[in-house]
Design an enzyme around this catalytic site. Structure first.
Site, PDB file in Angstrom:
ATOM      1  N   SER A  42      14.168   5.942  -4.600  1.00 11.02           N
ATOM      2  CA  SER A  42      14.317   5.199  -3.338  1.00 11.02           C
ATOM      3  C   SER A  42      15.231   4.014  -3.629  1.00 11.02           C
ATOM      4  CB  SER A  42      12.961   4.708  -2.832  1.00 11.02           C
ATOM      5  OG  SER A  42      12.366   3.845  -3.787  1.00 11.02           O
ATOM      6  N   LYS A  94       8.163  14.704  -6.952  1.00 13.26           N
ATOM      7  CA  LYS A  94       7.715  15.647  -5.916  1.00 13.26           C
ATOM      8  C   LYS A  94       8.550  16.908  -5.743  1.00 13.26           C
ATOM      9  CE  LYS A  94      10.329  13.516  -2.240  1.00 13.26           C
ATOM     10  NZ  LYS A  94      10.410  13.169  -0.839  1.00 13.26           N
ATOM     11  N   SER A 134      -1.000  17.515  -1.378  1.00  5.05           N
ATOM     12  CA  SER A 134      -0.036  18.476  -0.848  1.00  5.05           C
ATOM     13  C   SER A 134      -0.696  19.829  -0.632  1.00  5.05           C
ATOM     14  CB  SER A 134       1.088  18.621  -1.871  1.00  5.05           C
ATOM     15  OG  SER A 134       1.852  19.766  -1.599  1.00  5.05           O
ATOM     16  N   TYR A 159       4.386  20.692 -10.604  1.00  4.26           N
ATOM     17  CA  TYR A 159       4.173  19.695  -9.545  1.00  4.26           C
ATOM     18  C   TYR A 159       2.832  19.959  -8.834  1.00  4.26           C
ATOM     19  CZ  TYR A 159       4.348  17.977  -4.775  1.00  4.26           C
ATOM     20  OH  TYR A 159       4.012  17.415  -3.577  1.00  4.26           O
ATOM     21  N   LYS A 163      -0.897  17.781  -8.620  1.00  2.00           N
ATOM     22  CA  LYS A 163      -1.637  17.399  -7.402  1.00  2.00           C
ATOM     23  C   LYS A 163      -3.081  17.893  -7.500  1.00  2.00           C
ATOM     24  CE  LYS A 163       1.555  15.149  -5.183  1.00  2.00           C
ATOM     25  NZ  LYS A 163       1.454  13.684  -5.003  1.00  2.00           N
TER      26      LYS A 163
END
Ligand code: UDP
Length: 349
Positions: A42, A94, A134, A159, A163
């Protein structure tokens, strides 16, 4: 904006795509978000745009969640001054494909950050957690739409595995700390952008996810989109997902916090999706119908780690949180396109 003060919330990954939209929703609901982000995926410019959009000054600690003790010592004085009522934990890697290529980075970052967040809760006495999970935890579910009670299948990527493991860590933590409570929000596919076009998804480098790839390809920034797989056992042969507007998803986090306020000891998984299966081809067609913009695309082989189809049963979100999506797929794609069109050329990967 609602000015009632409902408490300070630590938002890890708050400068990210879903995090930044959730910061807006928190402020609208009267919470005071404090962001923690290392800007791995970001940009600090998000903070200025959040300020423009909300008129509020946004505080962000630049820090890496895996640095458990160093960050704890920065949080401690802040917590003494104004206690954190809860944590929303977004900070994680992610990308499914990337996790297949670089599994260790995923295990280190996603599990390390999760351990830190739970340690901070324990050390500082913070009792509420909303976790960014997710639908990938379901693997390829046996029955669709998939509900929270579906058994977890083996994850199809590192990934997804992180999670699943984070959910288990939180469950164990709440059992050992029954004054705490957690909601595990299992997102389906978040897409779109804030209707103001001030916030949206801007992955660093070339996008991995379908919608940012599609909008950048439609803008001519990157080569044509490749449709990954046309031989899936779905109506048109392309993979089916459940796409949910990011602002609807953001509101779900606020409603989850409100829900948790008086429920010590619970650890509740809740799906957030549009409850509608949409194929890659249908999504491309809806985009062009909604925006008038053609999508240059070609077909290619399946992407490793992808499941054929998954879409949500969101009965529980409605029952427990009173949550329902307000935006359509066409709205989400229009907003994603408006966001793309205002991006400066310097954002081009
Ligand atoms: N997809 C695609 N081309 C791309 C990116 C994604 O065909 O360039 C497909 C992908 O195979 C999946 C769907 O779009 O079926 C959504 O993928 P995304 O990476 O956005 O989310 P995921 O469901 O993998 O979390």
């Amino acid at each position: 904006m609602n000015t009632a003060h409902k408490g300070r919330i630590l938002v890890t990954g708050g400068a990210g795509y879903i995090g930044s939209h959730t910061v807006v929703a928190l402020l609208e609901a009267g919470y005071e978000p404090l962001l923690l982000d290392n800007f791995a995926n970001s940009s600090p410019s998000v903070l200025e745009r959040l300020h423009t959009l909300t008129g509020q000054s946004i505080t962000c600690l630049e820090a890496d969640c895996t640095q458990t003790d160093a960050v704890l010592e920065r949080l401690r004085p802040l917590h003494v001054a104004i206690p954190f009522a809860g944590i929303i934990h977004f900070a994680a890697y992610k990308a499914v494909g990337e996790s297949m290529a670089r599994p260790l980075e995923y295990y280190h970052n996603n599990l390390g950050a999760m351990t830190s967040v739970l340690r901070w809760m324990e050390e500082l006495g913070i009792s509420l957690l909303v976790f960014s999970s997710s639908c990938t935890v379901y693997g390829q579910p046996e029955a669709l739409p998939v509900s929270e009670s579906a058994p977890m299948q083996p994850a199809s990527s590192p990934y997804g595995h992180t999670k699943q493991m984070c959910e288990q860590m939180i469950g164990d933590f709440v059992r050992a700390n029954p004054s705490c409570a957690a909601v595990l929000l299992r997102y389906f596919n978040p897409i779109g952008a804030h209707p103001s076009a001030l916030l949206g998804e801007l992955p660093l480098g070339r996008p991995n996810n379908l919608v940012p790839y599609l909008t950048q390809a439609a803008a001519g920034w990157i080569p044509p989109l490749t449709v990954f797989g046309t031989d899936y056992p779905t109506p048109d042969g392309t993979a089916v997902r459940d796409y949910i507007h990011v602002c609807d998803l953001a509101r779900g986090h606020v409603q989850a916090l409100d829900y948790l306020a008086h429920k010590p000891g619970i650890c509740q998984a809740i799906n957030l999706g549009a409850s509608e299966g949409v194929s890659v081809r249908q999504l491309i067609d809806t985009f062009t119908a909604a925006t008038g913009a053609p999508v240059p695309h070609q077909t290619g082989p399946r992407r490793a780690g992808d499941v054929a189809q998954v879409y949500a049963d969101t009965t529980l979100a409605t029952q427990l949180l009173g949550w329902q999506p307000q935006f359509s797929l066409a709205d989400a794609l229009r907003h994603a396109w408006a966001w793309q069109q205002q991006l400066p050329e310097t954002s081009r990967p």
